[in-house]
Design a protein around this motif. Sequence first.
Motif, PDB file in Angstrom:
ATOM      1  N   TYR A 221      25.162  12.300  12.817  1.00 39.91           N
ATOM      2  CA  TYR A 221      25.219  12.307  14.273  1.00 39.91           C
ATOM      3  C   TYR A 221      26.413  13.175  14.651  1.00 39.91           C
ATOM      4  CZ  TYR A 221      25.838  11.039  19.078  1.00 39.91           C
ATOM      5  OH  TYR A 221      25.971  11.112  20.440  1.00 39.91           O
ATOM      6  N   PRO A 222      26.287  14.167  15.481  1.00 44.01           N
ATOM      7  CA  PRO A 222      25.059  14.638  16.107  1.00 44.01           C
ATOM      8  C   PRO A 222      24.118  15.290  15.087  1.00 44.01           C
ATOM      9  CG  PRO A 222      26.860  16.140  16.612  1.00 44.01           C
ATOM     10  CD  PRO A 222      27.448  14.980  15.851  1.00 44.01           C
ATOM     11  N   THR A 223      22.859  15.433  15.475  1.00 43.53           N
ATOM     12  CA  THR A 223      21.886  16.054  14.577  1.00 43.53           C
ATOM     13  C   THR A 223      22.348  17.459  14.223  1.00 43.53           C
ATOM     14  OG1 THR A 223      20.587  16.970  16.377  1.00 43.53           O
ATOM     15  CG2 THR A 223      19.990  14.754  15.607  1.00 43.53           C
ATOM     16  N   CYS A 224      21.820  18.018  13.162  1.00 43.00           N
ATOM     17  CA  CYS A 224      22.253  19.351  12.729  1.00 43.00           C
ATOM     18  C   CYS A 224      22.004  20.411  13.800  1.00 43.00           C
ATOM     19  CB  CYS A 224      21.575  19.727  11.420  1.00 43.00           C
ATOM     20  SG  CYS A 224      22.220  18.781  10.019  1.00 43.00           S
ATOM     21  N   SER A 225      20.892  20.297  14.520  1.00 44.57           N
ATOM     22  CA  SER A 225      20.632  21.299  15.560  1.00 44.57           C
ATOM     23  C   SER A 225      21.623  21.157  16.716  1.00 44.57           C
ATOM     24  CB  SER A 225      19.191  21.214  16.055  1.00 44.57           C
ATOM     25  OG  SER A 225      18.903  19.933  16.565  1.00 44.57           O
ATOM     26  N   ASN A 226      21.955  19.922  17.101  1.00 49.74           N
ATOM     27  CA  ASN A 226      22.962  19.735  18.143  1.00 49.74           C
ATOM     28  C   ASN A 226      24.340  20.168  17.655  1.00 49.74           C
ATOM     29  OD1 ASN A 226      21.371  18.777  20.264  1.00 49.74           O
ATOM     30  ND2 ASN A 226      21.346  16.730  19.377  1.00 49.74           N
ATOM     31  N   TYR A 227      24.648  19.866  16.405  1.00 55.68           N
ATOM     32  CA  TYR A 227      25.910  20.299  15.798  1.00 55.68           C
ATOM     33  C   TYR A 227      26.004  21.823  15.836  1.00 55.68           C
ATOM     34  CZ  TYR A 227      29.567  20.794  12.220  1.00 55.68           C
ATOM     35  OH  TYR A 227      30.707  21.120  11.530  1.00 55.68           O
ATOM     36  N   ALA A 228      24.909  22.497  15.495  1.00 56.60           N
ATOM     37  CA  ALA A 228      24.903  23.956  15.478  1.00 56.60           C
ATOM     38  C   ALA A 228      25.200  24.513  16.866  1.00 56.60           C
ATOM     39  CB  ALA A 228      23.557  24.474  14.979  1.00 56.60           C
ATOM     40  N   ILE A 229      24.576  23.960  17.881  1.00 55.06           N
ATOM     41  CA  ILE A 229      24.807  24.435  19.247  1.00 55.06           C
ATOM     42  C   ILE A 229      26.258  24.198  19.651  1.00 55.06           C
ATOM     43  CG2 ILE A 229      24.244  24.010  21.674  1.00 55.06           C
ATOM     44  CD1 ILE A 229      21.331  23.531  20.709  1.00 55.06           C
ATOM     45  N   GLN A 230      26.778  23.003  19.373  1.00 54.06           N
ATOM     46  CA  GLN A 230      28.166  22.703  19.719  1.00 54.06           C
ATOM     47  C   GLN A 230      29.134  23.605  18.967  1.00 54.06           C
ATOM     48  OE1 GLN A 230      28.872  18.528  19.042  1.00 54.06           O
ATOM     49  NE2 GLN A 230      27.126  17.929  20.326  1.00 54.06           N
ATOM     50  N   ALA A 231      28.864  23.851  17.684  1.00 54.62           N
ATOM     51  CA  ALA A 231      29.738  24.697  16.874  1.00 54.62           C
ATOM     52  C   ALA A 231      29.719  26.141  17.370  1.00 54.62           C
ATOM     53  CB  ALA A 231      29.319  24.634  15.407  1.00 54.62           C
ATOM     54  N   ILE A 232      28.552  26.647  17.722  1.00 56.80           N
ATOM     55  CA  ILE A 232      28.454  28.015  18.234  1.00 56.80           C
ATOM     56  C   ILE A 232      29.157  28.134  19.585  1.00 56.80           C
ATOM     57  CG2 ILE A 232      26.842  29.763  19.094  1.00 56.80           C
ATOM     58  CD1 ILE A 232      24.891  28.733  16.854  1.00 56.80           C
ATOM     59  N   GLU A 233      28.975  27.135  20.436  1.00 58.59           N
ATOM     60  CA  GLU A 233      29.653  27.169  21.737  1.00 58.59           C
ATOM     61  C   GLU A 233      31.167  27.110  21.579  1.00 58.59           C
ATOM     62  OE1 GLU A 233      27.780  23.919  23.796  1.00 58.59           O
ATOM     63  OE2 GLU A 233      26.166  25.209  24.555  1.00 58.59           O
ATOM     64  N   LYS A 234      31.645  26.357  20.603  1.00 56.09           N
ATOM     65  CA  LYS A 234      33.090  26.179  20.414  1.00 56.09           C
ATOM     66  C   LYS A 234      33.722  27.304  19.595  1.00 56.09           C
ATOM     67  CE  LYS A 234      34.696  22.025  20.125  1.00 56.09           C
ATOM     68  NZ  LYS A 234      35.060  20.665  19.704  1.00 56.09           N
TER      69      LYS A 234
END
Length: 100
Positions: free
Chosen positions: A27-40
């Motif tokens: 948690y968060p899911t890998c796809s949500n993690y990816a979006i958050q990581a790219i945004e950050k």
Amino acid sequence: MKKILIFPIRLYQKWISPLFPPSCRYYPTCSNYAIQAIEKHGALGFLMAMARILRCNPFIRGGYDPVPEKFSLVRNTDWVEEEDSIAAKWRNESEKRKKY
């Protein structure tokens, strides 16, 4: 650049992910993690997301793994104090989804 990297992830979330039962170890899911990581972290966030996906296997404990403030390819352990309440909530929600 961020929008270009996030777009295929959003497509996956909308069209491919719903075809499979929820089975996320993190948690968060890998796809949500990816979006958050790219945004950050920009393009480096994409590398962080790939490392996260490679860490996902049947022998891993999983649980709460937020995007770290600083770039890192290893699991974030800065959250240890928060883990109990957040992971418990996630596990309960995950169990409810599996019942349906």
